[in-house]
Design a protein around this motif. Sequence first.
Motif, PDB file in Angstrom:
ATOM      1  N   THR A  73       2.111  -0.120   0.846  1.00 16.09           N
ATOM      2  CA  THR A  73       1.201  -0.258   1.978  1.00 16.09           C
ATOM      3  C   THR A  73       1.564  -1.408   2.903  1.00 16.09           C
ATOM      4  OG1 THR A  73      -0.564   0.632   0.596  1.00 16.09           O
ATOM      5  CG2 THR A  73      -1.228  -0.462   2.618  1.00 16.09           C
ATOM      6  N   LEU A 102       3.012  -4.015   5.386  1.00 20.05           N
ATOM      7  CA  LEU A 102       3.914  -3.887   6.527  1.00 20.05           C
ATOM      8  C   LEU A 102       5.145  -4.756   6.308  1.00 20.05           C
ATOM      9  CD1 LEU A 102       1.168  -4.139   9.276  1.00 20.05           C
ATOM     10  CD2 LEU A 102       2.545  -2.117   8.787  1.00 20.05           C
ATOM     11  N   CYS A 146      -4.740  -4.329  13.662  1.00 22.24           N
ATOM     12  CA  CYS A 146      -3.833  -5.259  12.982  1.00 22.24           C
ATOM     13  C   CYS A 146      -4.081  -6.684  13.477  1.00 22.24           C
ATOM     14  CB  CYS A 146      -2.379  -4.866  13.222  1.00 22.24           C
ATOM     15  SG  CYS A 146      -1.218  -5.908  12.318  1.00 22.24           S
ATOM     16  N   TRP A 200       4.203  -6.354  19.096  1.00 30.34           N
ATOM     17  CA  TRP A 200       3.684  -5.735  17.880  1.00 30.34           C
ATOM     18  C   TRP A 200       4.415  -6.333  16.701  1.00 30.34           C
ATOM     19  CZ3 TRP A 200       5.549  -2.087  21.728  1.00 30.34           C
ATOM     20  CH2 TRP A 200       4.533  -1.660  22.591  1.00 30.34           C
ATOM     21  N   SER A 225       5.255  -4.781  13.974  1.00 26.22           N
ATOM     22  CA  SER A 225       6.111  -3.827  13.260  1.00 26.22           C
ATOM     23  C   SER A 225       6.274  -2.564  14.097  1.00 26.22           C
ATOM     24  CB  SER A 225       5.482  -3.463  11.911  1.00 26.22           C
ATOM     25  OG  SER A 225       4.251  -2.762  12.120  1.00 26.22           O
ATOM     26  N   THR A 226       7.258  -1.777  13.732  1.00 26.38           N
ATOM     27  CA  THR A 226       7.455  -0.484  14.389  1.00 26.38           C
ATOM     28  C   THR A 226       6.232   0.398  14.211  1.00 26.38           C
ATOM     29  OG1 THR A 226       9.833  -0.623  13.995  1.00 26.38           O
ATOM     30  CG2 THR A 226       8.934   1.550  14.489  1.00 26.38           C
ATOM     31  N   ARG A 227       5.629   0.318  13.031  1.00 24.62           N
ATOM     32  CA  ARG A 227       4.445   1.139  12.756  1.00 24.62           C
ATOM     33  C   ARG A 227       3.317   0.817  13.735  1.00 24.62           C
ATOM     34  NH1 ARG A 227       1.938   0.775   6.811  1.00 24.62           N
ATOM     35  NH2 ARG A 227       4.146   0.434   6.426  1.00 24.62           N
ATOM     36  N   CYS A 228       3.092  -0.472  13.976  1.00 26.34           N
ATOM     37  CA  CYS A 228       2.034  -0.860  14.913  1.00 26.34           C
ATOM     38  C   CYS A 228       2.407  -0.501  16.344  1.00 26.34           C
ATOM     39  CB  CYS A 228       1.757  -2.359  14.795  1.00 26.34           C
ATOM     40  SG  CYS A 228       0.761  -2.799  13.350  1.00 26.34           S
ATOM     41  N   ASP A 242       4.301   2.023  17.317  1.00 27.09           N
ATOM     42  CA  ASP A 242       4.130   3.485  17.454  1.00 27.09           C
ATOM     43  C   ASP A 242       2.659   3.842  17.600  1.00 27.09           C
ATOM     44  OD1 ASP A 242       6.851   3.793  17.234  1.00 27.09           O
ATOM     45  OD2 ASP A 242       6.811   4.434  15.133  1.00 27.09           O
ATOM     46  N   ARG A 243       1.801   3.148  16.843  1.00 26.34           N
ATOM     47  CA  ARG A 243       0.374   3.444  16.919  1.00 26.34           C
ATOM     48  C   ARG A 243      -0.181   3.070  18.294  1.00 26.34           C
ATOM     49  NH1 ARG A 243      -1.135   0.749  12.806  1.00 26.34           N
ATOM     50  NH2 ARG A 243      -2.168  -1.021  13.814  1.00 26.34           N
TER      51      ARG A 243
END
Length: 202
Positions: free
Chosen positions: A12, A14, A166, A179, A181-184, A186-187
Amino acid sequence: MKQTPADDLAKTALPPAPGADRYRSLDFADTTATLPAGHSYDLLAVPASAMRWLAVHDLTTPDIQLYDVCTRRMRALRVHVRALFTARVEGTAPPAESLGAVNDALIAVPTAPLLAWDGTQGPRRVQAHPTDQAVGHALATLAADAADLLTGPDGGLLAVCGSAPCDRFLLRTHGRRHWCSTRCGDRARAARAYARRSGNAT
């Protein structure tokens, strides 16, 4: 808010935010994070995960065992480091208790290797690192690192992730958007695209 179980933290959590490779205190502040859908995680929630974090960051040795009281001390300092980082980002005065807590950690134990002498090796530098002070040494090192970040040229690059909910910290590398991370990222882009499609873009 639903806390992620310790067994699922590795899946989970990041990845390290920009700047965490240069400042361990930044990664320390980011050992807790708020995730979408009311989830969160805390890498210092239990001794086992806190021990893994310390070991990965070369802040302890394999023979050191952590207890609940140790993780409570770590989490307490993290609250204060995050408060100081937030104040720096917002350009406000930091809480006096947070300044005090970081300063207390700085002076609690020596972080520099001490000078020692013995008949066989002569003069040498040794790290004063008895088992009962291991966490104190780690916290002093992290406090010093946080002070260096806040007072150095990179302090002006400190930011909070721009992808709600986040709440991790990072050092901005370029541009206005930031951001952790890439995940954040992208979101955040997906949210903007949805807002445009639905006619709610600002």
